[in-house]
Design a protein around this motif. Structure first.
Motif, PDB file in Angstrom:
ATOM      1  N   GLN A 260       8.208  48.840  13.114  1.00  0.00           N
ATOM      2  CA  GLN A 260       9.499  48.357  13.606  1.00  0.00           C
ATOM      3  C   GLN A 260      10.568  48.505  12.524  1.00  0.00           C
ATOM      4  O   GLN A 260      11.698  48.870  12.786  1.00  0.00           O
ATOM      5  CB  GLN A 260       9.376  46.890  14.031  1.00  0.00           C
ATOM      6  CG  GLN A 260       8.445  46.676  15.198  1.00  0.00           C
ATOM      7  CD  GLN A 260       9.053  47.128  16.501  1.00  0.00           C
ATOM      8  OE1 GLN A 260      10.107  46.665  16.894  1.00  0.00           O
ATOM      9  NE2 GLN A 260       8.403  48.071  17.169  1.00  0.00           N
TER      10      GLN A 260
ATOM     11  N   ALA B 276      11.238  52.404  12.057  1.00  0.00           N
ATOM     12  CA  ALA B 276      12.073  52.969  13.113  1.00  0.00           C
ATOM     13  C   ALA B 276      13.521  52.511  12.925  1.00  0.00           C
ATOM     14  O   ALA B 276      14.451  53.305  13.063  1.00  0.00           O
ATOM     15  CB  ALA B 276      11.551  52.543  14.482  1.00  0.00           C
ATOM     16  N   SER B 277      13.705  51.244  12.588  1.00  0.00           N
ATOM     17  CA  SER B 277      15.060  50.718  12.408  1.00  0.00           C
ATOM     18  C   SER B 277      15.770  51.399  11.249  1.00  0.00           C
ATOM     19  O   SER B 277      16.951  51.725  11.324  1.00  0.00           O
ATOM     20  CB  SER B 277      15.024  49.209  12.135  1.00  0.00           C
ATOM     21  OG  SER B 277      14.237  48.554  13.082  1.00  0.00           O
TER      22      SER B 277
ATOM     23  N   LEU C 196      19.897  51.314  10.531  1.00  0.00           N
ATOM     24  CA  LEU C 196      20.234  49.894  10.483  1.00  0.00           C
ATOM     25  C   LEU C 196      20.047  49.347   9.072  1.00  0.00           C
ATOM     26  O   LEU C 196      19.097  49.722   8.384  1.00  0.00           O
ATOM     27  CB  LEU C 196      19.351  49.109  11.465  1.00  0.00           C
ATOM     28  CG  LEU C 196      19.835  49.015  12.918  1.00  0.00           C
ATOM     29  CD1 LEU C 196      20.038  50.389  13.518  1.00  0.00           C
ATOM     30  CD2 LEU C 196      18.839  48.236  13.759  1.00  0.00           C
TER      31      LEU C 196
ATOM     32  N   TYR D 183      19.565  45.992   6.318  1.00  0.00           N
ATOM     33  CA  TYR D 183      18.596  44.879   6.290  1.00  0.00           C
ATOM     34  C   TYR D 183      18.965  43.756   7.262  1.00  0.00           C
ATOM     35  O   TYR D 183      18.139  43.295   8.050  1.00  0.00           O
ATOM     36  CB  TYR D 183      18.512  44.336   4.861  1.00  0.00           C
ATOM     37  CG  TYR D 183      17.509  43.234   4.678  1.00  0.00           C
ATOM     38  CD1 TYR D 183      16.178  43.523   4.439  1.00  0.00           C
ATOM     39  CD2 TYR D 183      17.892  41.900   4.751  1.00  0.00           C
ATOM     40  CE1 TYR D 183      15.251  42.515   4.286  1.00  0.00           C
ATOM     41  CE2 TYR D 183      16.981  40.879   4.597  1.00  0.00           C
ATOM     42  CZ  TYR D 183      15.662  41.193   4.362  1.00  0.00           C
ATOM     43  OH  TYR D 183      14.745  40.187   4.212  1.00  0.00           O
TER      44      TYR D 183
ATOM     45  N   GLU E  95      20.954  43.836   9.850  1.00  0.00           N
ATOM     46  CA  GLU E  95      20.876  44.278  11.246  1.00  0.00           C
ATOM     47  C   GLU E  95      19.438  44.346  11.738  1.00  0.00           C
ATOM     48  O   GLU E  95      19.148  43.959  12.874  1.00  0.00           O
ATOM     49  CB  GLU E  95      21.544  45.655  11.389  1.00  0.00           C
ATOM     50  CG  GLU E  95      23.054  45.612  11.230  1.00  0.00           C
ATOM     51  CD  GLU E  95      23.678  46.990  11.044  1.00  0.00           C
ATOM     52  OE1 GLU E  95      24.899  47.099  11.182  1.00  0.00           O
ATOM     53  OE2 GLU E  95      22.942  47.959  10.749  1.00  0.00           O
TER      54      GLU E  95
ATOM     55  N   HIS F 179      18.528  41.946  14.825  1.00  0.00           N
ATOM     56  CA  HIS F 179      18.321  42.572  16.128  1.00  0.00           C
ATOM     57  C   HIS F 179      16.859  42.851  16.440  1.00  0.00           C
ATOM     58  O   HIS F 179      16.481  42.900  17.604  1.00  0.00           O
ATOM     59  CB  HIS F 179      19.090  43.895  16.214  1.00  0.00           C
ATOM     60  CG  HIS F 179      20.580  43.720  16.235  1.00  0.00           C
ATOM     61  ND1 HIS F 179      21.265  43.300  17.345  1.00  0.00           N
ATOM     62  CD2 HIS F 179      21.500  43.867  15.259  1.00  0.00           C
ATOM     63  CE1 HIS F 179      22.556  43.221  17.065  1.00  0.00           C
ATOM     64  NE2 HIS F 179      22.731  43.556  15.801  1.00  0.00           N
ATOM     65  N   ILE F 180      16.055  43.085  15.402  1.00  0.00           N
ATOM     66  CA  ILE F 180      14.694  43.573  15.658  1.00  0.00           C
ATOM     67  C   ILE F 180      13.625  42.550  15.268  1.00  0.00           C
ATOM     68  O   ILE F 180      12.786  42.171  16.083  1.00  0.00           O
ATOM     69  CB  ILE F 180      14.439  44.899  14.889  1.00  0.00           C
ATOM     70  CG1 ILE F 180      15.542  45.919  15.208  1.00  0.00           C
ATOM     71  CG2 ILE F 180      13.064  45.450  15.215  1.00  0.00           C
ATOM     72  CD1 ILE F 180      15.672  46.273  16.664  1.00  0.00           C
TER      73      ILE F 180
ATOM     74  N   PRO G 177      14.130  38.265  16.586  1.00  0.00           N
ATOM     75  CA  PRO G 177      13.862  37.985  18.005  1.00  0.00           C
ATOM     76  C   PRO G 177      12.375  38.074  18.346  1.00  0.00           C
ATOM     77  O   PRO G 177      11.870  37.284  19.143  1.00  0.00           O
ATOM     78  CB  PRO G 177      14.650  39.071  18.745  1.00  0.00           C
ATOM     79  CG  PRO G 177      15.694  39.505  17.796  1.00  0.00           C
ATOM     80  CD  PRO G 177      15.112  39.358  16.422  1.00  0.00           C
ATOM     81  N   GLN G 178      11.672  39.029  17.727  1.00  0.00           N
ATOM     82  CA  GLN G 178      10.241  39.159  18.006  1.00  0.00           C
ATOM     83  C   GLN G 178       9.443  38.060  17.318  1.00  0.00           C
ATOM     84  O   GLN G 178       8.484  37.527  17.874  1.00  0.00           O
ATOM     85  CB  GLN G 178       9.728  40.527  17.546  1.00  0.00           C
ATOM     86  CG  GLN G 178      10.330  41.674  18.331  1.00  0.00           C
ATOM     87  CD  GLN G 178       9.716  43.006  17.927  1.00  0.00           C
ATOM     88  OE1 GLN G 178       8.530  43.239  18.095  1.00  0.00           O
ATOM     89  NE2 GLN G 178      10.540  43.892  17.385  1.00  0.00           N
TER      90      GLN G 178
END
Lengths: 216, 242
Positions: free
Chosen positions: A116, A119-120, A125, A127, A129, A133-134, A137-138
């Motif tokens: 994850q 990919a970001s 993106l 740090y 962001e 965003h990634i 939330p998970q």
């Protein structure tokens, strides 16, 4: 000597249980707030902040909650500040739960697969962001069940506040036992009330875990 | 000036010398397949091209930008270099549309409408325009990988790095992903693939790089390399995989 009916015992215990609930809520809210701050320090990547947080967590996980209560209660009065048992208990439990919550949440954040991040990063993106965003939330989804589960530990931990004279469920039980000399009945009720407070939390934690994992 | 210029790149993991002086120039529009045994350094090389891995010596220049692991540089590079992974690495908590529009909005500063427009366009390209509102978990592996390709394309990269992107797929799903790559190749996209799909490397690729023990052991025009390997190592490798 006036006789206590069963109802008298139960009524007094239930009244005292309000303080157990209040102390639990304060400790949880305070612990969550401090824990959130510590979690962000821990994931900041700054060595000094990470090490400070690490030390804090180790300190509070490596000492008994009872000692922490004593140190807060008697320690603060050494500086000439008068602390009530209520304040001392709330403070000590806040510190205690913040250390555990920090550890739980750090684990949740670190459990998000490295892919994850990669990919970001490839998408450009930064740090903050990626975190916002990634990762968070998970991690939040994963964190809900163990966090609710830990609240059970806080409820049971409040029992130790009775030692510094805070009248909550356990302390009320001790006092009622001294008046009635019916330890089995009194502490049976005490245990039952703790169970009724904790059991729904355990069930909720298990349900959340199943639900969030099944759809994960 | 080649689009990707790799100049005498060395990399160590501790004492382990994994890249031993790689020189490689790749022009815009080329389709280059990197093949070799696991441990030959091919994935590491690919990951060096966009700064996911650092290198110890030498230099890499992509689209006139030096590749470093500096944050602002990685952000700049992301507009020129896209990457697709073996395990897709889609964001499971976001819909397909959100997966694709996130970076264009944050990094390329597109408005929500422009980003959505871009997303629909790239989804069309991979044949998944009807999946805009699906979550990755609802898609097959092949569909997820096509979404991952679309997500990279939405950044309008000049070169797409593909790291064994069909290796985690069920055999019957490999074809749909390779077809997308083939379309991209014919449209002139520069592709650098680490792959085990030898037929694809031979039939679609322009050039094949065979890596062995951290070096470019043999390279050349794709069909010629397979038809006429020069080294016993490549000979053995081709016999083992074909």
């Amino acid at each position: 000597m006036s006789a206590f009916t069963d109802w008298d015992i139960l009524r007094n215990l239930l009244l005292a249980a309000r303080w157990t609930v209040a102390l639990s809520l304060i400790a949880f809210a305070g612990g969550a707030l401090v824990g959130l701050l510590l979690t962000f320090m821990q994931i900041s990547g700054r060595v000094v902040l990470v090490q400070m947080t690490r030390l804090y967590v180790e300190l509070f996980q490596g000492t008994p909650l009872l000692m922490q209560l004593f140190l807060v209660f008697f320690g603060i009065s050494l500086f000439g500040i008068d602390v009530s048992p209520w304040t001392a208990a709330a403070l000590a439990l806040t510190l205690f739960s913040s250390a555990y919550l920090t550890e739980i949440w750090r684990g949740c954040i670190e459990s998000i697969p490295k892919g994850q991040w990669e990919a970001s990063r490839c998408l450009g993106l930064n740090y903050v962001e990626v975190m916002y965003h990634i990762i968070l939330p998970q991690a939040l989804r994963i964190a809900i069940a163990p966090t609710v589960g830990f609240s059970v530990q806080i409820v049971k931990g409040t029992a130790l506040a009775s030692i510094i004279g805070f009248v909550e469920l356990t302390k009320a039980g001790t006092m009622l036992n001294n008046a009635t000399f019916e330890p089995f009945k009194v502490f049976g009720f005490v245990a039952l009330i703790y169970f009724l407070l904790c059991y729904p939390l355990s069930v909720a934690s298990r349900m959340l875990e199943r639900k969030l994992h099944a759809s994960g | 000036m080649p689009l990707v210029n790799i100049d005498n790149v060395h990399k160590y993991y501790g004492d382990n010398h994994v890249l031993k002086g790689i020189d490689l120039r790749i022009d815009a529009g080329e389709v280059v397949s990197i093949i070799g045994r696991s441990g030959s350094g091919k994935s590491t090389l690919l990951r060096c091209i966009n700064g996911l891995e650092t290198y110890s010596e030498g230099g890499i220049i992509v689209d006139q930008m030096e590749v470093t692991d500096d944050d602002s540089q990685i952000r700049k590079l992301s507009k020129s270099v896209g990457m697709v992974f073996q395990h897709f690495n889609l964001f499971p908590h976001l819909t397909v549309g959100q997966n694709i529009t996130l970076a264009p909005k944050l990094v390329r500063k597109l408005s929500a409408e422009e980003a959505a427009e871009t997303a629909r366009e790239v989804l069309q390209k991979v044949g998944l325009q009807d999946k805009f509102d699906s979550f990755p978990g609802e898609l097959s592996g092949g569909q997820q990988q096509r979404v991952a390709i679309a997500r990279s394309l939405a950044m309008r990269p000049k070169v797409l790095l593909c790291d064994e992107i069909t290796s985690a797929l069920d055999p019957e799903l490999v074809g749909e992903v390779l077809k997308v790559l083939e379309t991209l190749a014919t449209e002139g996209m520069t592709l650098i693939l680490v792959t085990h799909e030898m037929n694809f490397a031979r039939d679609i690729g322009d050039r094949v790089i065979f890596m062995h023990q951290g070096k470019v052991w043999e390279s050349g025009e794709a069909k010629a390399v397979f038809a006429n390997p020069q080294t016993p190592e490549l000979q053995t490798f081709i016999n083992a995989v074909l």
